[in-house]
Enzyme design. Structure first.
Site, PDB file in Angstrom:
ATOM      1  N   GLY A  68       0.826  -1.204   0.000  1.00  0.00           N
ATOM      2  CA  GLY A  68       0.000   0.000   0.000  1.00  0.00           C
ATOM      3  C   GLY A  68       0.854   1.245   0.000  1.00  0.00           C
ATOM      4  O   GLY A  68       2.081   1.187   0.132  1.00  0.00           O
ATOM      5  N   PHE A 109       2.172   9.603   3.301  1.00  0.00           N
ATOM      6  CA  PHE A 109       3.500   9.772   3.887  1.00  0.00           C
ATOM      7  C   PHE A 109       4.504   8.740   3.386  1.00  0.00           C
ATOM      8  O   PHE A 109       5.619   8.687   3.861  1.00  0.00           O
ATOM      9  CB  PHE A 109       3.411   9.681   5.414  1.00  0.00           C
ATOM     10  CG  PHE A 109       2.617  10.798   6.009  1.00  0.00           C
ATOM     11  CD1 PHE A 109       2.759  12.086   5.534  1.00  0.00           C
ATOM     12  CD2 PHE A 109       1.726  10.563   7.026  1.00  0.00           C
ATOM     13  CE1 PHE A 109       2.025  13.132   6.078  1.00  0.00           C
ATOM     14  CE2 PHE A 109       0.987  11.598   7.578  1.00  0.00           C
ATOM     15  CZ  PHE A 109       1.134  12.887   7.101  1.00  0.00           C
ATOM     16  N   PRO A 168       5.231   4.652   1.103  1.00  0.00           N
ATOM     17  CA  PRO A 168       4.766   3.283   0.860  1.00  0.00           C
ATOM     18  C   PRO A 168       4.856   2.414   2.109  1.00  0.00           C
ATOM     19  O   PRO A 168       5.593   2.707   3.050  1.00  0.00           O
ATOM     20  CB  PRO A 168       5.727   2.788  -0.221  1.00  0.00           C
ATOM     21  CG  PRO A 168       6.990   3.563   0.020  1.00  0.00           C
ATOM     22  CD  PRO A 168       6.551   4.924   0.499  1.00  0.00           C
ATOM     23  N   VAL A 169       4.094   1.319   2.076  1.00  0.00           N
ATOM     24  CA  VAL A 169       4.096   0.347   3.159  1.00  0.00           C
ATOM     25  C   VAL A 169       4.444  -1.023   2.565  1.00  0.00           C
ATOM     26  O   VAL A 169       3.894  -1.413   1.527  1.00  0.00           O
ATOM     27  CB  VAL A 169       2.725   0.282   3.875  1.00  0.00           C
ATOM     28  CG1 VAL A 169       2.767  -0.734   5.008  1.00  0.00           C
ATOM     29  CG2 VAL A 169       2.322   1.650   4.398  1.00  0.00           C
ATOM     30  N   ASP A 229      -6.750  12.132  11.908  1.00  0.00           N
ATOM     31  CA  ASP A 229      -6.729  11.624  10.535  1.00  0.00           C
ATOM     32  C   ASP A 229      -7.423  10.265  10.460  1.00  0.00           C
ATOM     33  O   ASP A 229      -6.958   9.354   9.772  1.00  0.00           O
ATOM     34  CB  ASP A 229      -5.286  11.529  10.024  1.00  0.00           C
ATOM     35  CG  ASP A 229      -5.219  11.445   8.493  1.00  0.00           C
ATOM     36  OD1 ASP A 229      -6.202  11.852   7.838  1.00  0.00           O
ATOM     37  OD2 ASP A 229      -4.204  10.982   7.965  1.00  0.00           O
TER      38      ASP A 229
END
Length: 815
Positions: free
Chosen positions: A510, A514, A516-517, A629
């Site tokens: 994902g 802020f 990529p993961v 958020d």
């Protein structure tokens, strides 16, 4: 002659009405006076005011007491709460018997104080005191509070004021307790009560009708033993009196200028408020914690509830689940039974539990004069006695409490708690002692092995540790290290690189605003999720340190767990537990097949889990935390589809009772921001409530708020939900997933709660403790008002630009 008499009578009546004594600036009412609408009594210091009032445009009139100089009007007591006057002819007066009555021109007496003691008193007056107490007294005598002929404090409504007593006569009755309003604009008796249960050793309970929902526990000398009172005890002094004839509970303020009230709201949630002159509003300083362990007898009998464990319910030592299969599936309704029967003749023993909320005392026995050792002896003499504890914890402990047959509703205390001794068969105690000896031997062996290994490890890795320490020092120095920042576990960058296959695209799961993961697998097989902060992302050093600091201290089943971080030059990595089912938006906004993987039962469970996670952040964690958020892409799902809130880079923490702030740097995601934050930079716990409401409506509709537009009415998703609600067509809002009639009412209730959360004004939105209760309850809910950004997509988009992928954004100046 008769005509002349009628004219004379009419003139006299007109004269009397024209010269009726005015009450607008007095604090007493005499027998020759009466009060009508727009006439009031005012306490001598001008704190309280009493008179007739109504709600909005309603024609129903009530006689009540409120704060004179606080706006909007805050009602603290209502006389005719169940019998409102339906016209403008109502009046309040003293009758010939000295009782206070409310008269309705069409119906006669609709409310009577029934002041039986006043019949023989000649000079009776009514006075409004500076405490907010409306009293009937003999004007010729200087009475103490206990000698009033009648007082409103003896007939509490939903509000508990300083100086008021919740009093129960143990001989003749009656019981005095708080009763919730039916709704925010209907003061009639609601379903919930806050009372001192006098069965057994007195304890504080909240009940719905006759059903106990929550127990505050018994009085331990300082407070009710199941309640966290760390904040409240700084400003209030509580007292509890127990005699053979009466139980009395009251409080006073340390500071006489403090304005405070305790209210049982229409949902059964107790709240303590203090008036803030600076903010010109009521500030909540305490509310009942709402977690699973607070539900009465959640784990059933002979068990312990610990919200910090998973599962939260466990059988007491020496007990086993009554229905093993149900227990494993988290159905704890059967409770636990003894593994080994007690043998009263051959001697039993006791196992000590510390830091506990004591069990239900409604069937307990007590003696305030016995010592703890005498209490133990007393319990051993009775074969049905299964536990004992001190009734008072002051000065080392005193008094005796005994429980019989079964333990009900015991939990690990959120703060301090107290000791309780559970009775076990001697064989169970011997078995436990043997196990502890084995554990001790194993621990010693392990310690010795660990010391040897540690020495070897220290010698082998000292150079590496020096290098790592130097890197950490360099990083913290470069970014102005704060003393209170705890960077948790620091992973070597090469370990994370290897775990993610050098951040291969195949491992990428994902990407947010802020960075990529990636999915990774450590050498020991542990699966991890790695957020690699982009060098150009909005999350800089401050956001990185903020997320690490917060996540390292948070522990809740509905929050993602942070394992640690990694730092190398400009690289900043956050390492989390891996969530195999990805984020919530993947399912609710995905293909039809993906969407149908979440049935309605699971969707509602997810909403409830998100609410509990937010409640922990707002109320139950060490710091009060505002996420700022919350959105569907920041809700991750574990293997059991349990929701976990993630991404705390924008979160803000507060100490004490602070719950709001302003910022010139608006950060978050459009479509989830409340209007007061997006436009003015003002945020509070109600900002998260708004975001939660958006998430609720998205989950139920299967549609994103941002980007949706009702072509017929030009409404965004919130406006669309609102329009269908007021037209009583909410079933049309529900996603195209099959459901039965049994669950449709629950879905409609969740839509209702969602609309309450997204109301335009923050003060109209419920707090998360109320939200959690509303989601699981069946009581009537207040009517929602128009949501924020009601006009639709055009209004939302006019706030500012944002990315089309719902990435978190920031603006340098609030508008």
């Amino acid at each position: 002659m008769k005509k002349h008499n009628k004219v004379l009578i009419l003139m006299v009546c007109t004269f009397l009405l024209c010269f009726k004594p005015t009450l607008s600036k007095q604090n007493t009412l005499t027998p020759n006076q009466f009060m009508q609408y727009h006439e009031t009594l005012v306490s001598s210091a001008g704190m309280y005011e009493a008179g007739f009032f109504n709600f909005g445009d309603s024609q129903r009139q009530y006689f009540g007491i409120w704060y004179k100089n606080i706006s909007p009007r805050t009602i603290v007591w209502v006389a005719n709460r169940n019998t409102p006057v339906q016209n403008s002819t109502a009046m309040l007066k003293l009758n010939n018997q000295g009782s206070l009555v409310i008269l309705d021109g069409s119906k006669g007496v609709i409310w009577n104080s029934n002041s039986s003691r006043t019949a023989a008193v000649k000079s009776v007056i009514v006075q409004l005191l500076d405490s907010g107490n409306l009293v009937v007294k003999d004007a010729s005598r200087s009475f103490k509070n206990e000698d009033f002929l009648w007082e409103s404090f003896n007939y509490p409504g939903d509000t508990f004021l300083a100086g008021m007593k919740l009093r129960s006569n143990l001989v003749t009755g009656p019981y005095r307790y708080l009763t919730s309003w039916r709704s925010s604009e209907d003061p009639a008796d609601g379903e919930f009560s806050y009372r001192i249960d006098t069965h057994g050793f007195p304890q504080q309970v909240i009940a719905k009708g006759k059903t106990i929902l929550y127990r505050g526990g018994s009085w331990n000398g300082y407070h009710f033993n199941g309640v966290s009172w760390q904040i409240v005890h700084r400003v209030l002094n509580y007292s509890f009196m127990l005699t053979d004839k009466e139980v009395t509970y009251q409080y006073a303020t340390f500071n006489s200028s403090m304005i405070t009230r305790f209210v049982l709201d229409p949902y059964g949630i107790p709240n303590r408020f203090i008036w803030s002159d600076q903010k010109q509003n009521w500030v909540a300083i305490s509310s009942r914690a709402v977690d699973q362990c607070e539900d009465y007898a959640f784990c059933s009998i002979n068990s312990n509830c610990n919200i910090n464990d998973f599962p939260v319910c466990e059988c007491l030592e020496g007990f086993m689940p009554k229905f093993q299969t149900k227990w494993k599936s988290s159905n704890w309704s059967g409770g636990c039974r003894r593994r080994t029967k007690l043998n009263c003749l051959n001697g039993d023993g006791f196992l000590k539990y510390t830091s506990m909320k004591l069990p239900d005392t409604s069937t307990s026995w007590y003696d305030k004069n016995l010592s703890l050792e005498e209490c133990k002896t007393m319990c051993l003499k009775n074969c049905s006695c299964i536990a004992y504890a001190n009734s008072d914890i002051r000065d080392g402990g005193s008094g005796c409490l005994l429980w019989f047959n079964n333990i009900v509703d015991m939990r690990k205390h959120p703060d301090v708690g107290q000791d309780i001794y559970i009775r076990l068969a001697s064989s169970e105690l011997d078995h436990k002692k043997n196990n502890e000896k084995l554990k001790l031997v194993g621990t010693l062996a392990g310690v010795i092995a660990f010391i040897i290994g540690l020495i070897v490890l220290v010698l082998a890795t000292s150079a590496y540790r020096k290098k790592l320490g130097y890197m950490k020092m360099l990083f913290l120095s470069k970014h102005k290290k704060e003393k209170d920042v705890d960077l948790a576990t620091i992973f070597d960058f090469s370990i994370i690189t290897s775990a993610t296959n050098h951040f291969s695209n195949k491992n990428k799961i994902g990407e947010g605003g802020f960075g990529p993961v990636y999915k990774g697998i450590l050498a020991d097989g542990q699966e991890i999720a790695v957020k690699r902060l982009s060098k150009t992302s909005g999350q800089g050093t401050e956001e990185f340190k903020n997320e690490v600091k917060l996540m390292a201290t948070l522990q809740h089943r509905n929050l993602v767990k942070l394992f640690g971080c990694s730092i190398q030059q400009d690289e900043k990595l956050l390492i989390y537990e891996f969530m195999p089912n990805r984020s919530l938006d993947y399912f609710i906004f995905g293909t039809t097949l993906q969407s149908k993987l979440l049935d309605w039962t699971k969707r509602l469970e997810i909403i409830d889990g998100i609410a509990r996670g937010l409640l922990y952040l707002h109320q139950d964690s060490t710091l009060r935390i505002i996420h700022r958020d919350l959105k569907t892409s920041n809700i991750l799902l574990d293997i059991d589809m349990i929701p976990k809130i993630s991404d705390f880079g924008l979160a803000r923490s507060f100490m004490g009772d602070q719950a709001e702030a302003n910022t010139n740097r608006v950060m978050g995601t459009y479509g989830y921001m409340p209007p007061e934050y997006a436009v003015h930079g003002f945020f509070s716990i109600k900002s998260d409530v708004f975001s939660f409401g958006v998430v609720v409506l998205e989950i139920i509709s299967g549609t994103k708020n941002r980007g949706f537009c009702d072509p017929q009415h030009n409404l965004n998703l919130l406006g669309h939900a609102w329009r269908l609600w007021i037209e009583e067509r909410s079933l049309e809002f529900i996603a195209d997933i099959s459901y039965d009639d049994a669950i449709s009412s629950k879905i409609i209730r969740f839509i209702h709660v969602g609309l309450l959360c997204v109301q335009q004004k923050p003060e109209n939105r419920p707090n998360m403790s109320s939200v959690v209760f509303m989601l699981k309850g069946e009581n009537l809910l207040p009517k929602p008002s128009k949501p924020g950004f009601y006009a639709g997509r055009d209004t939302t988009n006019s706030i500012g630009s944002s990315s089309i992928n719902d990435a978190s954004i920031s603006m340098l100046e609030a508008r």
